[in-house]
Design a protein around this motif. Structure first.
Motif, mmCIF file in Angstrom:
data_model
loop_
_atom_site.group_PDB
_atom_site.id
_atom_site.type_symbol
_atom_site.label_atom_id
_atom_site.label_comp_id
_atom_site.label_asym_id
_atom_site.label_seq_id
_atom_site.Cartn_x
_atom_site.Cartn_y
_atom_site.Cartn_z
ATOM 1 N N PHE A 43 23.736 5.358 -32.534
ATOM 2 C CA PHE A 43 24.073 4.938 -30.575
ATOM 3 C C PHE A 43 22.628 4.232 -30.412
ATOM 4 C CE2 PHE A 43 23.202 6.599 -26.478
ATOM 5 C CZ PHE A 43 23.792 6.119 -26.356
ATOM 6 N N ARG A 44 21.580 4.916 -31.106
ATOM 7 C CA ARG A 44 20.749 3.583 -30.274
ATOM 8 C C ARG A 44 20.878 1.925 -30.843
ATOM 9 N NH1 ARG A 44 18.113 9.107 -31.480
ATOM 10 N NH2 ARG A 44 17.632 9.095 -33.356
ATOM 11 N N ALA A 45 21.638 2.276 -31.670
ATOM 12 C CA ALA A 45 20.755 1.004 -33.057
ATOM 13 C C ALA A 45 21.992 -0.024 -32.199
ATOM 14 C CB ALA A 45 21.731 0.880 -34.237
ATOM 15 N N ARG A 46 23.575 0.791 -31.992
ATOM 16 C CA ARG A 46 24.566 -0.391 -31.193
ATOM 17 C C ARG A 46 24.798 0.107 -29.764
ATOM 18 N NH1 ARG A 46 28.478 -2.516 -35.900
ATOM 19 N NH2 ARG A 46 26.692 -3.906 -37.659
ATOM 20 N N GLY A 47 24.324 1.689 -29.383
ATOM 21 C CA GLY A 47 24.961 1.844 -28.108
ATOM 22 C C GLY A 47 26.712 2.315 -28.281
ATOM 23 N N ARG A 48 26.791 2.427 -29.970
ATOM 24 C CA ARG A 48 28.313 2.759 -29.336
ATOM 25 C C ARG A 48 28.309 5.044 -29.389
ATOM 26 N NH1 ARG A 48 31.893 1.177 -34.305
ATOM 27 N NH2 ARG A 48 33.243 2.358 -32.875
ATOM 28 N N LYS A 49 29.271 5.294 -29.103
ATOM 29 C CA LYS A 49 28.817 6.363 -28.288
ATOM 30 C C LYS A 49 30.011 7.126 -29.226
ATOM 31 C CE LYS A 49 29.373 6.161 -23.369
ATOM 32 N NZ LYS A 49 29.331 4.421 -23.140
ATOM 33 N N PRO A 50 29.024 8.567 -29.910
ATOM 34 C CA PRO A 50 29.464 9.243 -31.144
ATOM 35 C C PRO A 50 31.204 10.432 -31.289
ATOM 36 C CG PRO A 50 27.451 10.380 -29.624
ATOM 37 C CD PRO A 50 27.967 9.397 -28.623
ATOM 38 N N TRP A 51 32.672 9.175 -30.839
ATOM 39 C CA TRP A 51 33.514 9.846 -30.377
ATOM 40 C C TRP A 51 33.575 10.738 -31.508
ATOM 41 C CZ3 TRP A 51 34.259 8.763 -25.584
ATOM 42 C CH2 TRP A 51 34.030 7.199 -25.231
ATOM 43 N N LYS A 52 33.396 11.081 -32.323
ATOM 44 C CA LYS A 52 34.066 11.500 -33.794
ATOM 45 C C LYS A 52 32.999 12.919 -33.377
ATOM 46 C CE LYS A 52 34.002 9.859 -37.815
ATOM 47 N NZ LYS A 52 33.377 8.454 -37.700
ATOM 48 N N LEU A 53 31.836 13.011 -33.160
ATOM 49 C CA LEU A 53 31.158 14.573 -32.852
ATOM 50 C C LEU A 53 31.625 15.285 -31.351
ATOM 51 C CD1 LEU A 53 28.879 16.699 -33.562
ATOM 52 C CD2 LEU A 53 26.749 14.490 -32.389
ATOM 53 N N MET A 54 31.690 13.995 -30.418
ATOM 54 C CA MET A 54 32.100 14.756 -29.426
ATOM 55 C C MET A 54 33.710 15.615 -29.824
ATOM 56 S SD MET A 54 31.114 12.268 -26.475
ATOM 57 C CE MET A 54 31.279 10.891 -27.277
ATOM 58 N N LEU A 55 34.402 14.556 -30.289
ATOM 59 C CA LEU A 55 35.981 15.189 -30.826
ATOM 60 C C LEU A 55 35.931 16.924 -31.413
ATOM 61 C CD1 LEU A 55 38.475 14.609 -29.951
ATOM 62 C CD2 LEU A 55 38.841 12.845 -32.140
ATOM 63 N N LEU A 292 40.522 8.547 -36.871
ATOM 64 C CA LEU A 292 39.162 8.743 -37.148
ATOM 65 C C LEU A 292 38.600 8.793 -38.404
ATOM 66 C CD1 LEU A 292 37.600 9.373 -33.750
ATOM 67 C CD2 LEU A 292 38.075 6.709 -34.074
ATOM 68 N N CYS A 293 38.426 9.884 -38.417
ATOM 69 C CA CYS A 293 38.475 9.267 -39.950
ATOM 70 C C CYS A 293 39.232 9.386 -40.994
ATOM 71 C CB CYS A 293 38.293 11.184 -40.205
ATOM 72 S SG CYS A 293 37.176 12.496 -39.372
ATOM 73 N N VAL A 294 40.113 8.746 -41.213
ATOM 74 C CA VAL A 294 41.265 7.970 -41.845
ATOM 75 C C VAL A 294 40.374 6.427 -41.834
ATOM 76 C CG1 VAL A 294 42.746 6.680 -42.906
ATOM 77 C CG2 VAL A 294 42.972 9.362 -42.217
ATOM 78 N N ARG A 295 40.123 6.162 -40.786
ATOM 79 C CA ARG A 295 39.293 5.105 -40.823
ATOM 80 C C ARG A 295 38.803 4.922 -41.618
ATOM 81 N NH1 ARG A 295 37.693 2.896 -35.063
ATOM 82 N NH2 ARG A 295 35.742 3.715 -35.345
ATOM 83 N N SER A 296 36.903 5.955 -40.854
ATOM 84 C CA SER A 296 36.008 5.938 -41.729
ATOM 85 C C SER A 296 36.063 6.195 -42.869
ATOM 86 C CB SER A 296 35.136 7.402 -40.822
ATOM 87 O OG SER A 296 35.170 7.124 -39.152
ATOM 88 N N VAL A 297 37.232 6.159 -44.001
ATOM 89 C CA VAL A 297 37.034 6.466 -45.521
ATOM 90 C C VAL A 297 37.184 5.511 -45.423
ATOM 91 C CG1 VAL A 297 38.466 6.896 -46.990
ATOM 92 C CG2 VAL A 297 37.477 9.286 -44.848
#
Length: 552
Positions: A43-55, A292-297
């Motif tokens: 989040f600090r690097a690119r400002g991307r919200k941690p969607w997987k963490l919140m989910l 989201l997890c499949v995409r990350s894998v």
């Protein structure tokens, strides 16, 4: 060889003179570092919200609530089945008392006939006896009959006094059907009315089969539609040993069906609809998490291929399997399995709530396992903190050693299991089957019920009694004082090693980690916001959107 380009990567990492482009390498190193960042650093690097963490946090709350709700329904179902089984034993077993099932038996011919007659009378007069809502199964407007069957040898002449016998081991079966209310108008016993006689010399067993139905009404109080239950009851008089003791057992096979005609006065279907809506929300959340997890894998596999190609070209050697596995995030795979189980369990739960299916056990296994995996997955996020990460590091480092240790100890354990089963099985209830032997020995390792295990061996056979002492003393001494202590020491030693490494200079870095550590840009430097140049840019340039598709 160093400098050679593998097939599919004709311009990978190299300038025209064969030397690696330092800017491209720095960008790739930065890309790898970003991939292995925790959600907060991303989040600090690119400002991307941690969607997987919140989910995942949302899923934990939703799935736990779902499990508790279904657990209450499953508990009512299991309680209803067990209480009906206990009620049937009291209704149809003459003189039955609680906790007497193992010792419930008859020893004379008269007792056998009396108990059979008692079962028939209780069945025919069930409607006037039962305190529950039990009823006969109806077929064609008529109650289904009770089947009274006897299994016996086809022919046999046995003379124990002369130590002689003649037996035909082929088994024959004779059955008699008894309809409800048939015996109520006759003063004779059931055996006399049915002309039912037993040849105890050849008799193997007497089996009584009948079916009853009931409705579990307690679910109405929880705003759930009741289920209809079919009980297939079997009572067995076991005389296979011909020892003079005929053991009697009662068991039932339960099937749950949808009630054909029902009406709950003053109730609405709003609660059912809200539960279905809640389950649908869980399915949508799990599907999102799954994608989201499949995409990350997939992203990790692609980065692993790029890193392997870089090492082969720039360093002239292959990447080790340990470094390759760093790109395969086991936590994502755990979440994918959990999401799959949750989706399947939620769909099955919705079918159960609408009374299209009644597979409570399968649904409970799916939802229970999924919830367990979801909560285990929380450890991943705790592992981002150094003080909490020591558990994960210890488990990861000790796992290979533990597996090898358990394989060696398992050979000894299996040897004791087989030995105890074959020698002590006839003399001790805890050693009668391999399953019970394994459970007994595992309990002994954990210090449970040792004295009763020693005392359970019959002392009439002195040789077996002496062997049992040598067997139990040697097993307890070997596994409790040696194997278990070594197992604990193995874990403790790994823990102390990792703890010492963290105090000194941290855990030893792999080649992959050392390569990433050369990137000194902090997450807040702003350099991660610029899309890094892909290693395949000259051949198949990636769009900015593709570059940004990194796991959060």
């Amino acid at each position: 060889m160093e400098g050679q380009t593998p097939p599919g990567f004709p311009c990978l990492w190299a300038k025209h003179d064969g030397e690696p482009d330092s800017e491209v390498v720095d960008n790739f190193r930065r890309k790898l570092k970003y991939y292995f960042m925790n959600p907060c650093d991303k989040f600090r690097a690119r400002g991307r919200k941690p969607w997987k963490l919140m989910l995942q946090i949302l899923k934990i709350c939703l799935i736990t609530i779902q499990l508790v709700s279904f657990g209450l329904s499953n508990q009512m179902m299991v309680t209803f089945k067990e209480e009906n089984l206990m009620a049937f034993r009291h209704l149809f077993l003459k003189g039955y008392t609680d906790r007497s099932l193992d010792s419930y038996a008859v020893y004379t011919r008269r007792e056998v006939y009396d108990h059979i007659d008692f079962i028939l009378q209780q069945y025919t007069n069930l409607q006037n006896l039962t305190a529950g809502n039990h009823a006969y199964e109806m077929t064609g407007g008529r109650a289904t009959p009770l089947s009274l069957c006897q299994n016996f040898y086809r022919d046999g002449s046995i003379f124990p006094g002369n130590d002689s016998f003649h037996i035909d081991p082929h088994i024959e079966t004779e059955c008699t059907d008894v309809y409800p209310f048939l015996l109520l108008t006759h003063p004779l016993s059931a055996g006399e009315q049915l002309n039912f006689t037993l040849d105890f010399k050849r008799l193997l067993s007497v089996n009584v089969y009948f079916k009853l139905k009931a409705i579990n009404l307690q679910t109405v109080r929880h705003h759930e539609l009741p289920d209809c239950y079919d009980f297939s009851i079997t009572i067995i008089f076991d005389n296979r040993a011909h020892s003079g003791r005929i053991r009697i057992t009662l068991d039932n096979d339960v099937s749950i069906t949808e009630c054909k005609d029902w009406n709950v006065t003053g109730a609405s279907g709003g609660n059912i609809q809200s539960l279905l809506l809640f389950d649908s929300l869980i399915i949508l959340a799990c599907m999102g998490s799954f994608i989201l997890c499949v995409r990350s894998v997939i992203t990790g596999v692609q980065l692993q291929a790029e890193y392997a190609a870089f090492f082969q070209i720039h360093r002239g050697k292959r990447v080790s399997w340990s470094d390759r596995m760093e790109f395969v995030n086991g936590w994502y795979i755990l979440i994918i399995i959990s999401d799959s189980l949750t989706i399947a369990g939620s769909v099955l739960k919705m079918e159960i709530q609408t009374k299209n299916l009644t597979n409570y056990d399968v649904c409970s296994i799916l939802l229970g396992t999924a919830t367990m995996l979801v909560w285990v997955g929380v450890i991943r996020y705790l592992g981002f903190f150094e003080k909490y990460n020591i558990l994960i590091l210890t488990l990861r480092a000790a796992f290979p050693h533990v597996v090898r240790f358990c394989c060696c100890a398992g050979m000894i354990y299996l040897g004791y299991c087989f030995c105890g089963w074959i020698v002590l099985g006839p003399y001790h209830s805890k050693f009668q089957t391999l399953n019970t032997v394994s459970e007994c020995l595992f309990s002994l390792i954990n210090g449970d019920d040792m004295f009763r295990t020693f005392r359970g061996v019959h002392q009439k056979n002195y040789l077996v009694w002496l062997f049992s002492r040598l067997y139990l003393y040697s097993f307890i001494s070997l596994f409790v004082y040696m194997v278990l202590s070594l197992f604990i020491a193995l874990i403790t030693d790994t823990y102390e090693t990792i703890k010492q490494q963290q105090k000194q200079a941290g855990v030893a870095l792999s080649e992959l980690q050392a390569f990433i550590e050369e990137c000194k840009d902090p997450p807040s430097s702003g350099r991660y916001r610029k899309p890094p140049t892909s290693c395949l840019a000259c051949c198949c340039p990636l769009s900015d959107e593709t570059e940004e598709r990194l796991p959060c």
